[in-house]
Scaffold this active site. Structure first.
Site, PDB file in Angstrom:
ATOM      1  CB  ALA A 261      61.311 -41.779  -5.010  1.00 43.38           C
ATOM      2  CB  ALA A 262      61.198 -47.026  -6.779  1.00 42.21           C
ATOM      3  N   PRO A 263      58.737 -47.585  -4.704  1.00 42.32           N
ATOM      4  CG  PRO A 263      56.922 -48.969  -4.176  1.00 42.32           C
ATOM      5  CD  PRO A 263      58.258 -48.531  -3.664  1.00 42.32           C
ATOM      6  CG  ASP A 330      61.965 -44.881   2.570  1.00 36.15           C
ATOM      7  OD1 ASP A 330      61.975 -45.119   3.787  1.00 36.15           O
ATOM      8  OD2 ASP A 330      61.403 -45.622   1.739  1.00 36.15           O
ATOM      9  CB  CYS A 383      60.950 -50.838   5.952  1.00 37.89           C
ATOM     10  SG  CYS A 383      61.835 -51.612   4.588  1.00 37.89           S
TER      11      CYS A 383
END
Length: 448
Positions: A261-263, A330, A383
């Site tokens: 999850a970060a950031p 993610d 990404c």
């Protein structure tokens, strides 16, 4: 002249730190500004020098090489000083060559000695006199694209294998463009129109985004320093990244796991979409990064985020099966989609990194899969634009997990503008499509 010298000296220090210590450019820039007490009006030049030189270092080296006829070993800082000076001469119209040469010689004197200063002056004057070698004369397509876009040739070949030569060139060239500054509006507190007007009062010019309905694009000013940001009216996030939470089809009162999850950009987006109902469980491997998520949640006024410091490959030890309505992975990746924000990525990542990361990505998916309720949606995103980390990971996962299938309804949840790029419940956004980060999203549904 003294202040300009300070900016250029700071830029050279930054480039050295990136080259020697593999420092992250975006983090390093903040510390350079603070450490050197750079004036607000000079921050733009500092940013331009660091990012520009870094983005184009293979091109700059190509231009410089014919003028280093002796091929003798020169110190790293001298080479970087020459690259940085050459960058200004070639790419910055507003800086006169005489100022560039003067500053380069002054830095060479103060950091080295008179002999180095004379060497730097001689090289730059020779370039001025003789002109630059032509990239167009390079006959090999891969080498030409590599030099023109300053992308390592192995990466150009890889993109060409996956997308074709023409698209590979577009990808590489588009990564040289400056990134858009975009933000996601916190719809629990305001809306796009109201926030644009609020920012205008603060002296920041913004307009509605192009992809995500809750996005704004900042045209002038720094929203991170604005009162609107501090009060939690927005989150800085790229528009392609905003599509991830949309892919989850969030409904009120759901329990959602954000496994990497970060950031916190996507966790907070999910929490906002839950409208103060349900719960987002946000995991990250590092405690200091978990604190970032907590800080974001507090600033945005989101009480429905629960954080945990945990390697998501070990979630089975902490949560029972069928705990979550939706799960987001993610995943950690090479980041080849965000090279315009972090140019060092294209020089430091290797094919070995791709292989290692794709294995981690598969392990995370395997670990979280049992936690999803039947009928629930699992979204996998990165990404990066490398297929081995994206579609190949999903292909491998589906072959192993027959209880999952592509969620064809993804096309109904994402904006109209991206619909042509969606197939089999997945989308690969390349950086030249919309001027956003490159992003991959796959939605999978667990069979009932």
């Amino acid at each position: 002249m003294k202040k300009l010298k300070n900016v250029r000296t700071a830029a050279l220090d930054g480039l050295l730190a990136i080259e020697k210590n593999q420092a992250y450019s975006h983090l390093l820039l903040h510390s350079l500004i603070e450490k050197n007490d750079i004036r607000p009006k000079d921050i733009g030049l500092l940013t331009e020098l660091v990012y520009g030189t870094l983005q184009r270092k293979l091109t700059l080296d190509f231009y410089l090489s014919p003028f280093l006829k002796e091929k003798k070993k020169i110190e790293d800082w001298v080479r970087l000083l020459l690259w940085m000076s050459l960058y200004q001469m070639v790419y910055l119209d507003r800086v006169p060559d005489r100022a560039v040469l003067f500053e380069a010689v002054e830095i060479a004197k103060s950091r080295g000695h008179k002999g180095i200063a004379s060497f730097v002056n001689g090289i730059l004057r020779n370039i001025q006199r003789e002109g630059l070698p032509s990239i167009e004369d390079i006959e090999d397509d891969f080498e030409r694209i590599s030099i023109q876009s300053s992308t390592p040739i192995w990466l150009v070949r890889r993109f060409a294998e996956q997308y074709g030569l023409e698209t590979a060139e577009k990808i590489c060239m588009s990564q040289l463009l400056p990134p858009n500054q975009t933000a996601r509006v916190n719809l629990n507190k305001t809306n796009v129109h109201e926030l644009i007007n609020r920012l205008k009062i603060e002296g920041i010019e913004a307009t509605a985004g192009e992809l995500a309905p809750e996005a704004i694009k900042v045209l002038k000013g720094n929203v991170a320093k604005s009162e609107s940001f501090q009060k939690g009216y927005m989150t800085i996030q790229d528009e392609s990244s905003m599509l991830v939470a949309k892919a989850l089809d969030i409904q009120e009162n759901e329990h959602v796991l954000d496994s990497c999850a970060a950031p916190g950009g996507k966790s907070t987006h999910i929490a906002e979409m839950l409208s103060n109902t349900g719960k987002v469980v946000s995991l990250d491997l590092h405690e200091h990064k978990v604190k970032l998520i907590e800080g974001q949640a507090k600033r945005l006024g989101l009480p429905n985020i629960e954080t945990k410091t945990l390697d998501s490959r070990h979630v089975a030890n902490h949560f029972p099966v069928h705990s979550f309505d939706k799960i987001l992975v993610d995943a950690p990746c090479t980041g080849f989609g965000v090279i315009r924000r972090k140019p060092e990525i294209k020089y430091t990542k290797t094919e070995r990194d791709i292989k290692a990361l794709s294995n981690i990505q598969k392990e995370i998916l395997d670990a979280v899969a049992p936690l999803l309720k039947p009928g629930g949606i699992l979204v996998y995103s990165t990404c990066t634009i490398d297929q081995e980390e994206n579609s190949e990971v999903i292909k491998s996962f589906l072959a192993k997990h027959q209880e999952f299938t592509h969620d064809e309804k993804l096309v109904d949840r994402l904006p109209k503008k991206v619909k042509d790029y969606i197939s089999f419940g997945q989308i690969q956004i390349l950086p030249h499509y919309f001027g956003t980060d490159g992003f991959y999203i796959s939605a999978l549904r667990k069979k009932v």
